[in-house]
Design a protein around this motif. Structure first.
Motif, PDB file in Angstrom:
ATOM      1  N   UNK A 105       0.882  -1.155  -0.089  1.00  0.00           N
ATOM      2  CA  UNK A 105      -0.025  -0.160  -0.094  1.00  0.00           C
ATOM      3  C   UNK A 105       0.898   1.246  -0.135  1.00  0.00           C
ATOM      4  N   UNK A 106       2.083   1.252   0.722  1.00  0.00           N
ATOM      5  CA  UNK A 106       2.793   2.303   0.964  1.00  0.00           C
ATOM      6  C   UNK A 106       3.461   2.487  -0.576  1.00  0.00           C
ATOM      7  N   UNK A 107       3.881   1.571  -1.275  1.00  0.00           N
ATOM      8  CA  UNK A 107       4.529   1.632  -2.449  1.00  0.00           C
ATOM      9  C   UNK A 107       3.576   2.229  -3.413  1.00  0.00           C
ATOM     10  N   UNK A 108       2.352   1.722  -3.261  1.00  0.00           N
ATOM     11  CA  UNK A 108       1.276   2.285  -4.274  1.00  0.00           C
ATOM     12  C   UNK A 108       1.114   3.875  -3.935  1.00  0.00           C
ATOM     13  N   UNK A 109       1.132   4.284  -2.770  1.00  0.00           N
ATOM     14  CA  UNK A 109       0.942   5.702  -2.719  1.00  0.00           C
ATOM     15  C   UNK A 109       2.020   6.526  -2.497  1.00  0.00           C
ATOM     16  N   UNK A 110       3.324   5.829  -2.545  1.00  0.00           N
ATOM     17  CA  UNK A 110       4.601   6.530  -2.633  1.00  0.00           C
ATOM     18  C   UNK A 110       4.726   6.984  -1.316  1.00  0.00           C
ATOM     19  N   UNK A 111       4.536   6.280  -0.307  1.00  0.00           N
ATOM     20  CA  UNK A 111       4.841   6.758   1.161  1.00  0.00           C
ATOM     21  C   UNK A 111       5.962   6.140   1.551  1.00  0.00           C
ATOM     22  N   UNK A 112       6.336   6.602   2.506  1.00  0.00           N
ATOM     23  CA  UNK A 112       7.747   6.118   3.469  1.00  0.00           C
ATOM     24  C   UNK A 112       7.140   4.982   4.529  1.00  0.00           C
ATOM     25  N   UNK A 142       9.088  -8.762  -6.866  1.00  0.00           N
ATOM     26  CA  UNK A 142      10.138  -8.405  -7.439  1.00  0.00           C
ATOM     27  C   UNK A 142      10.154  -7.002  -8.217  1.00  0.00           C
ATOM     28  N   UNK A 143       9.013  -6.653  -8.160  1.00  0.00           N
ATOM     29  CA  UNK A 143       8.853  -5.301  -8.757  1.00  0.00           C
ATOM     30  C   UNK A 143       9.360  -4.269  -7.983  1.00  0.00           C
ATOM     31  N   UNK A 144       9.411  -4.189  -6.701  1.00  0.00           N
ATOM     32  CA  UNK A 144       9.643  -3.071  -5.847  1.00  0.00           C
ATOM     33  C   UNK A 144      10.980  -2.898  -5.721  1.00  0.00           C
ATOM     34  N   UNK A 145      11.548  -1.501  -5.902  1.00  0.00           N
ATOM     35  CA  UNK A 145      12.718  -0.748  -5.771  1.00  0.00           C
ATOM     36  C   UNK A 145      12.679  -0.005  -4.449  1.00  0.00           C
ATOM     37  N   UNK A 146      13.509   0.181  -3.553  1.00  0.00           N
ATOM     38  CA  UNK A 146      13.587   0.842  -2.508  1.00  0.00           C
ATOM     39  C   UNK A 146      14.815   1.826  -2.212  1.00  0.00           C
ATOM     40  N   UNK A 147      14.410   2.947  -1.433  1.00  0.00           N
ATOM     41  CA  UNK A 147      15.480   3.737  -1.167  1.00  0.00           C
ATOM     42  C   UNK A 147      15.482   3.686   0.458  1.00  0.00           C
ATOM     43  N   UNK A 148      16.598   3.042   1.097  1.00  0.00           N
ATOM     44  CA  UNK A 148      17.035   3.177   2.564  1.00  0.00           C
ATOM     45  C   UNK A 148      17.128   4.411   3.006  1.00  0.00           C
ATOM     46  N   UNK A 150      11.717   4.237   1.320  1.00  0.00           N
ATOM     47  CA  UNK A 150      10.723   4.892   0.435  1.00  0.00           C
ATOM     48  C   UNK A 150      11.041   3.870  -1.042  1.00  0.00           C
ATOM     49  N   UNK A 151       9.875   4.227  -1.603  1.00  0.00           N
ATOM     50  CA  UNK A 151       9.746   3.161  -2.894  1.00  0.00           C
ATOM     51  C   UNK A 151      10.039   4.139  -4.066  1.00  0.00           C
TER      52      UNK A 151
END
Length: 416
Positions: free
Chosen positions: A299-306, A340-346, A413-414
């Motif tokens: 859900x956070x990835x869809x909304x571009x939330x942290x 596998x579609x998710x890419x993240x920023x830590x 972050x996504x």
């Protein structure tokens, strides 16, 4: 004449010994210490129940969805091991006296007592068995006070230790409520507490020593494990099998739910041990996906939330993870491997106190530590970026030390 007759008898005896050795495919005619037995392991995995029922679980390459009864031993049993020539060795349960080892052949459906006798002890009974990379057989007592080893080419049973104090560092191995073990491909003893999420690795050389202690998070916090066994199948999947009272739980690389093979305990009894002869240690995490956490992340990835990783903690002033951080990172590994579609920023943040440059450097080192953990367990480094902010983005600017602790955090972050 008598001398000639003696030579004939000696020759016949030698031929019989050679014939028996060939029949078992065991090399009794050469120096055996440190040399492996011929490995003819058929990769079938067996389990045993307390009443002595031997169950087939299929092969390492083709696990069955249900168990099949193979035999009934002439005694109750907690401990079995499998030889390189595909015999099952078993010991009677709950006895402290010296006991003979029983051998069962699944191919001929016959059994017999062997020449090997396990020593008497005061530790409840023989609880677990295993086979090392050289084909030697091991048995251990309830709290791991005794560990013995059998080389099938020799007459005597070797006592590896008769007290945990004889293991260098062994005082750290508690096993108060029982332990179980298997032996990996390097002939290292991997011990697990039955009712705790703690495992140990012991190197059983001339002077045994405790090499490693681990906390096994997630799935292992709430269950009792009677035994475990690990291997790699023909698809190169690392696989872990854990014995519960009423079945076997199987974890495989690339599969995000464990497979559970149930055992009818009314018919067969509770499951006590598992045995194979081609073990290989699985060093990857074995975690059931946290579905609630997975939903939050998607859900956070869809909304571009942290999302904040609440349980990520580091040692004070260092970039070294505290062990309590592993569960959340292991869950994140499994979610990222599945999605596998998710890419993240830590993103790393520190408290506002202290030198700003030091805080900035520390925040980068800490998120890089998290990234390295994810990569170690299979997430591609191309899917993970990192950034450190030091103390420039505090959640709380004033207050006590404990109130400002929330500033020290790792967030996700996504990215596209």
């Amino acid at each position: 004449m008598k001398r000639h007759l003696s030579l004939v008898i000696l020759l016949l005896f030698t031929q019989v010994c050679v014939s028996e050795a060939q029949k078992d495919n065991l090399r009794r005619d050469e120096q055996v210490i440190g040399t492996p037995l011929p490995n003819n392991c058929d990769k079938i995995i067996y389990a045993v129940t307390l009443p002595g029922v031997i169950l087939s679980l299929g092969t390492q390459d083709q696990n069955q969805d249900r168990v099949e009864m193979t035999a009934l031993l002439p005694f109750r049993c907690n401990a079995i091991a499998k030889t390189f020539n595909n015999k099952i060795l078993a010991v009677e349960a709950d006895k402290n006296v010296s006991l003979p080892v029983y051998e069962f052949s699944p191919s001929s459906k016959t059994g017999k007592y062997t020449k090997w006798k396990l020593p008497s002890h005061n530790d409840g009974g023989w609880i677990s068995g295993g086979t090392d990379g050289l084909g030697r057989i091991y048995f251990a007592t309830t709290t791991m006070k005794y560990l013995v080893r059998i080389d099938l080419r020799l007459n005597d049973v070797e006592v590896i230790w008769s007290s945990k104090e004889k293991i260098d560092g062994g005082n750290k191995i508690t096993c108060a409520e029982g332990c179980n073990f298997y032996v990996n491909e390097k002939s290292e003893i991997l011990i697990k507490e039955n009712k705790k999420n703690i495992s140990y690795k012991v190197v059983a050389n001339e002077s045994p020593y405790l090499y490693e202690t681990k906390t096994m998070e997630g799935f292992f916090n709430a269950i009792t494990v009677n035994d475990w066994y690990e291997f790699t199948n023909d698809k190169q999947q690392n696989t872990s099998m854990f014995v519960m009272r009423d079945g076997i739980t199987v974890f495989k690389d690339g599969e995000y739910r464990p497979k559970v093979v149930k055992v009818d305990t009314i018919r067969f009894g509770i499951v006590t041990d598992i045995a194979g002869c081609d073990a290989k240690e699985n060093k990857k995490p074995r975690i059931i996906i946290n579905e609630k956490r997975e939903k939050e992340i998607l859900e956070a990835a869809t909304k571009k939330e942290s999302i904040r990783l609440e349980k990520i903690l580091f040692k004070l002033g260092l970039s070294e993870l505290q062990t309590t951080s592993y569960q959340e990172l292991d869950e994140l590994v499994m979610i990222l491997l599945k999605n596998k579609q998710l890419k993240i920023l830590l993103e790393g943040h520190t408290d506002i106190s202290g030198d700003a440059d030091d805080n900035f450097k520390l925040s980068i080192e800490r998120v890089n530590t998290c990234r390295d953990y994810l990569v170690k367990y299979g997430v591609s480094s191309t899917r993970i970026n990192t950034k450190g902010y030091g103390g420039t983005k505090p959640l709380v600017k004033v207050g006590s030390e404990s109130e400002r602790a929330v500033n020290r955090r790792v967030e996700i972050k996504f990215v596209e």
